[in-house]
Design an enzyme around this catalytic site. Structure first.
Site, PDB file in Angstrom:
ATOM      1  N   VAL A  39       1.136  -3.778   9.857  1.00  0.00           N
ATOM      2  CA  VAL A  39       0.049  -2.812   9.684  1.00  0.00           C
ATOM      3  C   VAL A  39      -1.133  -3.257  10.531  1.00  0.00           C
ATOM      4  O   VAL A  39      -1.251  -4.427  10.892  1.00  0.00           O
ATOM      5  CB  VAL A  39      -0.370  -2.671   8.202  1.00  0.00           C
ATOM      6  CG1 VAL A  39       0.749  -2.065   7.376  1.00  0.00           C
ATOM      7  CG2 VAL A  39      -0.806  -3.999   7.626  1.00  0.00           C
ATOM      8  N   CYS A  40      -1.997  -2.301  10.863  1.00  0.00           N
ATOM      9  CA  CYS A  40      -3.193  -2.621  11.648  1.00  0.00           C
ATOM     10  C   CYS A  40      -4.098  -3.533  10.828  1.00  0.00           C
ATOM     11  O   CYS A  40      -4.177  -3.367   9.621  1.00  0.00           O
ATOM     12  CB  CYS A  40      -3.942  -1.336  12.014  1.00  0.00           C
ATOM     13  SG  CYS A  40      -3.049  -0.346  13.241  1.00  0.00           S
ATOM     14  N   PRO A  41      -4.747  -4.502  11.418  1.00  0.00           N
ATOM     15  CA  PRO A  41      -4.886  -4.751  12.836  1.00  0.00           C
ATOM     16  C   PRO A  41      -3.800  -5.663  13.415  1.00  0.00           C
ATOM     17  O   PRO A  41      -3.824  -5.971  14.601  1.00  0.00           O
ATOM     18  CB  PRO A  41      -6.255  -5.425  12.941  1.00  0.00           C
ATOM     19  CG  PRO A  41      -6.336  -6.244  11.703  1.00  0.00           C
ATOM     20  CD  PRO A  41      -5.641  -5.387  10.650  1.00  0.00           C
ATOM     21  N   THR A  53      -0.831  -5.112  14.173  1.00  0.00           N
ATOM     22  CA  THR A  53       0.030  -4.492  15.188  1.00  0.00           C
ATOM     23  C   THR A  53      -0.458  -4.843  16.585  1.00  0.00           C
ATOM     24  O   THR A  53       0.331  -5.256  17.429  1.00  0.00           O
ATOM     25  CB  THR A  53       0.076  -2.966  15.003  1.00  0.00           C
ATOM     26  OG1 THR A  53      -1.251  -2.451  14.929  1.00  0.00           O
ATOM     27  CG2 THR A  53       0.854  -2.585  13.758  1.00  0.00           C
TER      28      THR A  53
END
Length: 80
Positions: free
Chosen positions: A13-15, A17
């Site tokens: 999941v971001c951040p 990624t």
């Protein structure tokens, strides 16, 4: 186009990624090609944009049959 390295961030999941993508790009020589497999709206928007903002080139983005995408990035040299 053949990738020099591959990275699967479909479960991230971001951040994280882009953090993982950035680290993988930094390990490549200038001109190296990174294939990133990603999934989800946020990574699909943010990873290519963040790579461009960091000075790298997006070579392609294509959907795969399972709902994920294949992103090809070329590592560029430092900006002058």
């Amino acid at each position: 186009m053949t990738a020099d390295a591959r990275l699967d961030i479909t479960s991230e999941v971001c951040p994280m990624t882009f953090v993982r993508t950035k680290i993988a790009l930094e390990r490549l020589p200038v001109g190296g090609i990174l294939e990133v497999r990603l999934r989800g709206d946020e990574p699909l928007r943010n990873v290519p944009d963040s790579a461009r903002d960091a000075g790298h080139t997006v070579l392609g983005l294509e959907p795969l049959g399972d709902g994920s995408f294949r992103l090809l990035l070329r590592r560029e040299g430092p900006r002058c």
